[in-house]
Scaffold this motif. Structure first.
Motif, PDB file in Angstrom:
ATOM      1  N   ARG A   1       0.836  -1.203   0.000  1.00 23.96           N
ATOM      2  CA  ARG A   1       0.000   0.000   0.000  1.00 23.96           C
ATOM      3  C   ARG A   1       0.871   1.254   0.000  1.00 23.96           C
ATOM      4  O   ARG A   1       0.629   2.196  -0.771  1.00 23.96           O
ATOM      5  CB  ARG A   1      -0.919  -0.006   1.223  1.00 23.96           C
ATOM      6  CG  ARG A   1      -1.862   1.185   1.283  1.00 23.96           C
ATOM      7  CD  ARG A   1      -2.801   1.106   2.470  1.00 23.96           C
ATOM      8  NE  ARG A   1      -2.150   0.874   3.733  1.00 23.96           N
ATOM      9  CZ  ARG A   1      -1.602   1.846   4.486  1.00 23.96           C
ATOM     10  NH1 ARG A   1      -1.643   3.078   4.098  1.00 23.96           N
ATOM     11  NH2 ARG A   1      -1.024   1.539   5.632  1.00 23.96           N
ATOM     12  N   VAL A   2       1.896   1.253   0.842  1.00 21.63           N
ATOM     13  CA  VAL A   2       2.787   2.425   0.901  1.00 21.63           C
ATOM     14  C   VAL A   2       3.496   2.614  -0.433  1.00 21.63           C
ATOM     15  O   VAL A   2       3.619   3.738  -0.935  1.00 21.63           O
ATOM     16  CB  VAL A   2       3.804   2.254   2.058  1.00 21.63           C
ATOM     17  CG1 VAL A   2       4.895   3.294   1.983  1.00 21.63           C
ATOM     18  CG2 VAL A   2       3.106   2.313   3.404  1.00 21.63           C
ATOM     19  N   LYS A   3       3.956   1.502  -1.024  1.00 22.67           N
ATOM     20  CA  LYS A   3       4.644   1.580  -2.310  1.00 22.67           C
ATOM     21  C   LYS A   3       3.722   2.159  -3.387  1.00 22.67           C
ATOM     22  O   LYS A   3       4.118   3.005  -4.187  1.00 22.67           O
ATOM     23  CB  LYS A   3       5.125   0.181  -2.697  1.00 22.67           C
ATOM     24  CG  LYS A   3       5.964   0.137  -3.928  1.00 22.67           C
ATOM     25  CD  LYS A   3       6.463  -1.278  -4.144  1.00 22.67           C
ATOM     26  CE  LYS A   3       7.211  -1.406  -5.432  1.00 22.67           C
ATOM     27  NZ  LYS A   3       7.630  -2.774  -5.701  1.00 22.67           N
ATOM     28  N   LYS A   4       2.442   1.706  -3.412  1.00 21.90           N
ATOM     29  CA  LYS A   4       1.484   2.212  -4.395  1.00 21.90           C
ATOM     30  C   LYS A   4       1.197   3.697  -4.171  1.00 21.90           C
ATOM     31  O   LYS A   4       1.143   4.486  -5.119  1.00 21.90           O
ATOM     32  CB  LYS A   4       0.185   1.410  -4.333  1.00 21.90           C
ATOM     33  CG  LYS A   4      -0.820   1.803  -5.397  1.00 21.90           C
ATOM     34  CD  LYS A   4      -2.059   0.967  -5.300  1.00 21.90           C
ATOM     35  CE  LYS A   4      -3.085   1.318  -6.335  1.00 21.90           C
ATOM     36  NZ  LYS A   4      -3.210   2.700  -6.700  1.00 21.90           N
ATOM     37  N   ASN A   5       1.044   4.091  -2.906  1.00 20.99           N
ATOM     38  CA  ASN A   5       0.811   5.505  -2.607  1.00 20.99           C
ATOM     39  C   ASN A   5       1.989   6.367  -3.045  1.00 20.99           C
ATOM     40  O   ASN A   5       1.817   7.459  -3.588  1.00 20.99           O
ATOM     41  CB  ASN A   5       0.553   5.703  -1.116  1.00 20.99           C
ATOM     42  CG  ASN A   5      -0.819   5.236  -0.702  1.00 20.99           C
ATOM     43  OD1 ASN A   5      -1.691   5.018  -1.545  1.00 20.99           O
ATOM     44  ND2 ASN A   5      -1.021   5.051   0.583  1.00 20.99           N
ATOM     45  N   MET A   6       3.201   5.884  -2.796  1.00 20.13           N
ATOM     46  CA  MET A   6       4.380   6.643  -3.208  1.00 20.13           C
ATOM     47  C   MET A   6       4.426   6.780  -4.727  1.00 20.13           C
ATOM     48  O   MET A   6       4.758   7.844  -5.250  1.00 20.13           O
ATOM     49  CB  MET A   6       5.656   5.945  -2.697  1.00 20.13           C
ATOM     50  CG  MET A   6       5.824   5.961  -1.187  1.00 20.13           C
ATOM     51  SD  MET A   6       5.955   7.613  -0.519  1.00 20.13           S
ATOM     52  CE  MET A   6       7.567   8.034  -1.082  1.00 20.13           C
ATOM     53  N   GLN A   7       4.080   5.706  -5.422  1.00 15.70           N
ATOM     54  CA  GLN A   7       4.063   5.761  -6.888  1.00 15.70           C
ATOM     55  C   GLN A   7       2.999   6.744  -7.369  1.00 15.70           C
ATOM     56  O   GLN A   7       3.243   7.511  -8.294  1.00 15.70           O
ATOM     57  CB  GLN A   7       3.815   4.360  -7.466  1.00 15.70           C
ATOM     58  CG  GLN A   7       3.902   4.297  -8.974  1.00 15.70           C
ATOM     59  CD  GLN A   7       5.287   4.632  -9.474  1.00 15.70           C
ATOM     60  OE1 GLN A   7       6.270   4.196  -8.905  1.00 15.70           O
ATOM     61  NE2 GLN A   7       5.365   5.409 -10.522  1.00 15.70           N
ATOM     62  N   ASP A   8       1.828   6.730  -6.738  1.00 16.06           N
ATOM     63  CA  ASP A   8       0.763   7.670  -7.113  1.00 16.06           C
ATOM     64  C   ASP A   8       1.205   9.108  -6.900  1.00 16.06           C
ATOM     65  O   ASP A   8       1.005   9.964  -7.765  1.00 16.06           O
ATOM     66  CB  ASP A   8      -0.509   7.382  -6.313  1.00 16.06           C
ATOM     67  CG  ASP A   8      -1.157   6.063  -6.719  1.00 16.06           C
ATOM     68  OD1 ASP A   8      -0.776   5.514  -7.769  1.00 16.06           O
ATOM     69  OD2 ASP A   8      -2.036   5.594  -5.956  1.00 16.06           O
TER      70      ASP A   8
END
Length: 160
Positions: free
Chosen positions: A123-130
């Motif tokens: 989730r954190v990785k996806k948020n950072m990518q977003d």
């Protein structure tokens, strides 16, 4: 003198044989209680091997070592000879170190360190990518513009 006012008078007592006997028995009791917890041991003679081990222990002692070193070196300058042979060895060591470092680098160049993934990390990785996409590509501006266009179109259809 103020501190002597509270003292009373005393009569010295002579040391009688009974008092000496009690004192000796107290010393023996104290000695017995002190030695009560000691384990029983068998005395061994000092063999040459034991003497050698004892000398080794003395030599190993860091305190004795540092004291003798300090006495030998203190006040004397340390000379390091800079001979052509030492220069050659130093250069060779630098080259070997560089070669080994480069060899390890080449061996591990394509690999990566495996990381355990869990839902929180994903989730954190996806948020950072977003967030990265939003700031880099300007996606936020497009979303705002598209929303404004949609609202404008809705108002036109209602009024038109």
């Amino acid at each position: 003198v103020v501190y002597k006012e509270g003292l009373g008078k005393a009569t010295p007592t002579p040391v009688t044989p009974e008092m000496e006997r009690v004192k000796r028995s107290q010393e023996h009791i104290s000695s017995v209680l002190y030695k009560e917890h000691l384990a029983k041991g068998t005395p061994t003679p000092m063999t040459p091997e034991m003497e050698r081990a004892k000398r080794n222990q003395e030599n190993i002692s860091s305190v004795l070592y540092s004291d003798s070193f300090r006495k030998q070196v203190q006040g004397k300058a340390a000379y390091v000879l800079d001979t052509p042979e030492l220069r050659r060895v130093r250069e060779t060591q630098k080259h070997i170190s560089t070669v080994k470092y480069h060899e390890d680098f080449e061996k591990n160049k394509g690999s990566f360190t495996p990381v355990v993934t869990d839902p929180i990390t994903e989730r954190v990785k996806k948020n950072m990518q977003d967030f990265s996409d939003i700031s880099y590509r300007g996606i936020q501006r497009r979303v705002v513009e598209m929303e404004r266009k949609r609202v404008d179109q809705d108002q036109e259809t209602l009024t038109g």
